[in-house]
Design a protein around this motif. Structure first.
Motif, PDB file in Angstrom:
ATOM      1  N   PHE A 108     -10.651 -15.741 -11.421  1.00  0.00           N
ATOM      2  CA  PHE A 108      -9.365 -15.121 -12.049  1.00  0.00           C
ATOM      3  C   PHE A 108      -9.231 -15.207 -13.455  1.00  0.00           C
ATOM      4  O   PHE A 108      -8.682 -14.119 -13.986  1.00  0.00           O
ATOM      5  CB  PHE A 108      -8.274 -15.929 -11.346  1.00  0.00           C
ATOM      6  CG  PHE A 108      -7.560 -14.744 -10.445  1.00  0.00           C
ATOM      7  CD1 PHE A 108      -6.323 -13.980 -10.442  1.00  0.00           C
ATOM      8  CD2 PHE A 108      -8.210 -14.895  -9.056  1.00  0.00           C
ATOM      9  CE1 PHE A 108      -6.148 -13.295  -9.465  1.00  0.00           C
ATOM     10  CE2 PHE A 108      -7.722 -13.913  -7.981  1.00  0.00           C
ATOM     11  CZ  PHE A 108      -6.644 -13.214  -7.944  1.00  0.00           C
ATOM     12  N   GLU A 109      -9.637 -16.514 -14.117  1.00  0.00           N
ATOM     13  CA  GLU A 109      -9.900 -16.353 -15.483  1.00  0.00           C
ATOM     14  C   GLU A 109     -10.889 -15.213 -16.109  1.00  0.00           C
ATOM     15  O   GLU A 109     -10.432 -14.719 -17.058  1.00  0.00           O
ATOM     16  CB  GLU A 109     -10.403 -17.723 -15.799  1.00  0.00           C
ATOM     17  CG  GLU A 109      -9.358 -18.712 -15.652  1.00  0.00           C
ATOM     18  CD  GLU A 109      -9.973 -20.260 -15.863  1.00  0.00           C
ATOM     19  OE1 GLU A 109     -11.161 -20.325 -16.157  1.00  0.00           O
ATOM     20  OE2 GLU A 109      -9.132 -21.238 -16.154  1.00  0.00           O
ATOM     21  N   SER A 110     -11.867 -14.877 -15.420  1.00  0.00           N
ATOM     22  CA  SER A 110     -12.910 -13.974 -16.134  1.00  0.00           C
ATOM     23  C   SER A 110     -12.396 -12.575 -15.442  1.00  0.00           C
ATOM     24  O   SER A 110     -12.064 -11.853 -16.557  1.00  0.00           O
ATOM     25  CB  SER A 110     -14.236 -14.236 -15.179  1.00  0.00           C
ATOM     26  OG  SER A 110     -15.087 -13.280 -15.673  1.00  0.00           O
ATOM     27  N   ASN A 111     -12.149 -12.246 -14.432  1.00  0.00           N
ATOM     28  CA  ASN A 111     -11.676 -11.020 -13.993  1.00  0.00           C
ATOM     29  C   ASN A 111     -10.315 -10.547 -14.252  1.00  0.00           C
ATOM     30  O   ASN A 111     -10.172  -9.281 -14.483  1.00  0.00           O
ATOM     31  CB  ASN A 111     -11.977 -10.758 -12.396  1.00  0.00           C
ATOM     32  CG  ASN A 111     -13.215 -11.206 -11.943  1.00  0.00           C
ATOM     33  OD1 ASN A 111     -14.271 -11.185 -12.792  1.00  0.00           O
ATOM     34  ND2 ASN A 111     -13.675 -10.964 -10.679  1.00  0.00           N
ATOM     35  N   VAL A 112      -9.526 -11.397 -14.256  1.00  0.00           N
ATOM     36  CA  VAL A 112      -7.958 -10.902 -14.382  1.00  0.00           C
ATOM     37  C   VAL A 112      -7.476 -11.577 -15.966  1.00  0.00           C
ATOM     38  O   VAL A 112      -7.117 -10.543 -16.712  1.00  0.00           O
ATOM     39  CB  VAL A 112      -6.841 -11.751 -13.524  1.00  0.00           C
ATOM     40  CG1 VAL A 112      -5.603 -11.228 -13.806  1.00  0.00           C
ATOM     41  CG2 VAL A 112      -7.559 -11.035 -12.234  1.00  0.00           C
ATOM     42  N   GLY A 113      -7.690 -12.761 -16.293  1.00  0.00           N
ATOM     43  CA  GLY A 113      -7.271 -13.176 -17.495  1.00  0.00           C
ATOM     44  C   GLY A 113      -8.166 -12.770 -18.516  1.00  0.00           C
ATOM     45  O   GLY A 113      -7.571 -12.303 -19.729  1.00  0.00           O
ATOM     46  N   GLY A 114      -9.588 -12.429 -18.249  1.00  0.00           N
ATOM     47  CA  GLY A 114     -10.179 -11.848 -19.416  1.00  0.00           C
ATOM     48  C   GLY A 114      -9.817 -10.420 -19.703  1.00  0.00           C
ATOM     49  O   GLY A 114      -9.934  -9.960 -20.956  1.00  0.00           O
ATOM     50  N   VAL A 115      -9.434  -9.615 -18.647  1.00  0.00           N
ATOM     51  CA  VAL A 115      -9.037  -8.257 -18.968  1.00  0.00           C
ATOM     52  C   VAL A 115      -7.601  -8.271 -19.968  1.00  0.00           C
ATOM     53  O   VAL A 115      -7.472  -7.541 -21.003  1.00  0.00           O
ATOM     54  CB  VAL A 115      -8.648  -7.445 -17.773  1.00  0.00           C
ATOM     55  CG1 VAL A 115      -8.080  -6.481 -17.822  1.00  0.00           C
ATOM     56  CG2 VAL A 115     -10.161  -7.140 -17.016  1.00  0.00           C
ATOM     57  N   ILE A 116      -6.793  -9.327 -19.506  1.00  0.00           N
ATOM     58  CA  ILE A 116      -5.552  -9.344 -20.346  1.00  0.00           C
ATOM     59  C   ILE A 116      -5.806  -9.655 -21.676  1.00  0.00           C
ATOM     60  O   ILE A 116      -5.215  -9.030 -22.585  1.00  0.00           O
ATOM     61  CB  ILE A 116      -4.627 -10.457 -19.685  1.00  0.00           C
ATOM     62  CG1 ILE A 116      -4.075 -10.077 -18.209  1.00  0.00           C
ATOM     63  CG2 ILE A 116      -3.347 -10.594 -20.486  1.00  0.00           C
ATOM     64  CD1 ILE A 116      -3.500 -11.253 -17.418  1.00  0.00           C
ATOM     65  N   LEU A 117      -6.792 -10.693 -21.879  1.00  0.00           N
ATOM     66  CA  LEU A 117      -6.998 -11.204 -23.270  1.00  0.00           C
ATOM     67  C   LEU A 117      -7.763 -10.040 -24.095  1.00  0.00           C
ATOM     68  O   LEU A 117      -7.411  -9.538 -25.240  1.00  0.00           O
ATOM     69  CB  LEU A 117      -7.850 -12.457 -23.102  1.00  0.00           C
ATOM     70  CG  LEU A 117      -7.079 -13.475 -22.675  1.00  0.00           C
ATOM     71  CD1 LEU A 117      -8.112 -14.658 -22.526  1.00  0.00           C
ATOM     72  CD2 LEU A 117      -6.030 -14.061 -23.793  1.00  0.00           C
TER      73      LEU A 117
END
Length: 251
Positions: A108-117
């Motif tokens: 989730f940090e990569s696929n979701v959080g990364g997209v948000i950032l």
């Protein structure tokens, strides 16, 4: 004149697979492309191949501030951004009883959080009211079931939701948001899902057998879809999830 002539784009996860195919396609259509990736060696290879048409900058989408150097380079060039392809991410198999907190948070940090950032940091640089486009990488698994891949599937369902919500939120600023949903694509990342290298052929063969077209897709086929969503050709398209999966999610 290419579809992205004199445009500026950002591609995260742009050093291999789908991301690299999109970088090449954008350059062929006339864009200058900022390429973000974690591997300095792979970034150097992209620069060597495509030369002055790309600016390759090391960055990690999964942590706050991980793209600061990328956006500093974008600001210094002074042309803003016309298209963002938020593509970086990945996943691993884990049956429900084997899901660990580390597996969940890493995905989730990569696929979701990364997209948000990525999108948050890109917004001030986007040339709004000029048909600017954001394209997110979801997956056809956002509407399908896949045993032992539930965390990855959930992360991609979140991306699908982002595309809808952000499309509504940014429409008055002249920014379109869509997602592209690949099926099984012949990339190093897909082969890497096999538990052992010698199992890769069996994995890929099994995935291809589940596609109505009876084959894997190519990164270049996904790049064509991303180009459409990032270019003025899709000027009346926002909030959609474009399935490019040989019919696997629809037939």
């Amino acid at each position: 004149m290419g579809d992205l002539q004199n445009k500026t784009a950002l591609v995260t996860g742009g050093t291999s697979g789908i991301g690299l195919a999109v970088v090449r396609r954008f350059v062929a259509e006339g864009a200058h492309v900022f390429v973000a990736g974690r591997s300095s060696d792979k970034l150097a290879a992209v620069s060597d191949e495509l030369g002055v048409d790309v600016t390759a900058v090391q960055g990690d989408v999964s942590r706050p501030g991980g793209l600061d150097a990328v956006f500093q380079a974008i600001a210094e060039r002074g042309a803003g951004l016309d298209a963002v392809f938020a593509n970086a991410g990945g996943g691993e198999f884990a049956a429900i009883e084997d899901i660990t907190w580390e597996h969940f948070t890493t995905t989730f940090e990569s696929n979701v959080g990364g997209v948000i950032l990525t999108v948050q940091t890109a917004l001030p640089h986007l040339n709004a009211n000029a048909n600017a486009a954001i394209v997110l990488t979801s997956s056809n698994i956002d509407v399908k079931a896949s045993p032992a891949f539930s965390v990855y599937a959930a992360s991609k369902a979140a991306i699908r939701s982002f595309a809808r919500s952000w499309a509504a939120e940014l429409v008055d600023r002249g920014i379109r948001v869509n997602s592209v949903a690949p099926g099984p694509i012949a990339t190093p990342g897909l082969s890497g899902l096999a538990a052992e290298p010698e199992q890769a052929d069996a994995l890929l063969g099994g995935l291809a057998a589940g596609v109505p077209m009876r084959r894997l897709g190519s990164p270049e086929e996904i790049a064509e879809a991303v180009l459409y969503l990032a270019s003025p050709r899709s000027s009346y398209v926002t909030g959609t999830d474009l399935y490019v999966d040989g019919g696997a999610s629809q037939v």
